[in-house]
Design an enzyme around this catalytic site. Structure first.
Site, PDB file in Angstrom:
ATOM      1  N   CYS A  92       0.838  -1.197   0.000  1.00  0.00           N
ATOM      2  CA  CYS A  92       0.000   0.000   0.000  1.00  0.00           C
ATOM      3  C   CYS A  92       0.882   1.259   0.000  1.00  0.00           C
ATOM      4  O   CYS A  92       1.824   1.359  -0.789  1.00  0.00           O
ATOM      5  CB  CYS A  92      -0.948  -0.061   1.195  1.00  0.00           C
ATOM      6  N   THR A  93       0.622   2.198   0.887  1.00  0.00           N
ATOM      7  CA  THR A  93       1.358   3.464   0.885  1.00  0.00           C
ATOM      8  C   THR A  93       2.717   3.363   1.556  1.00  0.00           C
ATOM      9  O   THR A  93       3.388   4.379   1.737  1.00  0.00           O
ATOM     10  CB  THR A  93       0.531   4.574   1.566  1.00  0.00           C
TER      11      THR A  93
END
Length: 323
Positions: free
Chosen positions: A110-111
């Site tokens: 993800c981030t």
């Protein structure tokens, strides 16, 4: 069997599933392959203190980050995402800058890619991240080649994944690479997830990638297109089904979905063809007809334009063998 130590970096406001999803895959993979110690997993934070996830769950790391690498770098360093990547601790970025290059394999979920980018570790690499952060990553780090489409991307020793559950898909792919398909399949079955979600599968299905139309006739038409990719899906035919003039229909569809009818149809047909190539033994000509491309040559052009590969090559890479 070779041991591949995994280190998962923790920080406040981390996304809990970005941590626990890959951890469950790695922890189950060794047992599935007959060697429970194949992936010794360590969780660590700066100073070794507990962290609170974005959902409020508190995690107690095994140790501090410095202590975790005192005896040498891990085989795999995994950096999860979460709200804590928006204003990261400078000390964490400094730690990644020094220690991440020493890991044999560097993975973000993800981030988590934002943290690696802040540490200068993604320049010149093709990566992905959560769809909602792709523009931000590309603007803030123009030297990073951000691909917003796939659920995960491999670029040498670097592996990055899209939002949350895509981290499980990526970890299963790593396990399959390390220990073989049977081990990855056993873990996937245990977790009740798909094993063969290919990395270049889009983060969104065709329907999710487009906005859902506000008006019921257009909403129903979107669903009908997905269910009938082989039908006549010309603007004229769709307009007639929606009981609108072709001009009014085209304007309304774009205004309410954010894309043109033609682009939406192309994406639905490509998605349907990919699924048939992955999951069935239908011939390429049959897939072309069933997905609305008409001919194998037309489907080949669509695949080459969108994916950079021919349908036959796509099937060789991603077709799950019948067992």
């Amino acid at each position: 069997m070779a041991r591949r130590p995994v280190l998962i970096a923790l920080f406040d406001d981390v996304q809990s599933l970005d941590v626990t999803g890959p951890l469950e895959v790695f922890s189950g993979a060794g047992a599935a392959a007959g060697d429970p110690g194949a992936y010794p997993v360590t969780t660590a934070s700066l100073g070794g203190g507990p962290v609170r996830t974005s959902s409020g769950l508190r995690l107690l790391p095994d140790t501090g980050l410095d202590e975790a690498v005192a005896a040498g770098p891990p085989h795999t360093l995994l950096v999860p995402g979460g709200n804590g990547t928006r204003s990261p601790d400078p000390a964490l970025i400094d730690w990644l800058r020094v220690h991440a290059p020493r890991a044999e394999r560097l993975v973000s979920v993800c981030t988590g890619a934002l943290l690696l980018a802040e540490a200068g570790l993604l320049d010149g690499h093709r990566v992905t991240t959560h769809w909602n952060a792709c523009d931000h990553l590309a603007r803030r780090h123009p030297g990073v080649l951000v691909d917003p489409e796939p659920i995960f991307v491999r670029d040498g020793r670097l592996a990055t994944s899209a939002g949350v559950t895509a981290g499980i898909d990526l970890t299963l792919a790593l396990v399959e690479e390390d220990l073989g398909r049977d081990a990855a399949l056993t873990v996937a079955r245990h977790l009740v997830v798909f094993l063969r979600r290919p990395g270049n599968q889009a983060q969104f299905s065709a329907q999710l990638a487009a906005q859902t139309a506000r008006r019921e006739p257009l909403r129903d038409l979107q669903a009908w297109i997905t269910e009938h990719p082989e039908a006549d899906l010309s603007v004229e035919a769709l307009a007639a089904r929606a009981r609108l003039s072709p001009r009014h229909f085209a304007r309304a569809f774009r205004a309410e979905t954010g894309t043109t009818p033609g682009r939406y149809v192309d994406r639905v047909r490509l998605e349907h063809a990919r699924r048939l190539l992955e999951e069935t033994t239908l011939g390429v000509e049959e897939v072309a007809r069933a997905s609305g491309h008409g001919t194998s040559e037309a489907m080949r052009r669509a695949f080459t334009k969108a994916l950079g590969t021919a349908p036959a090559d796509y099937r060789r890479r991603f077709h799950a063998p019948v067992r």
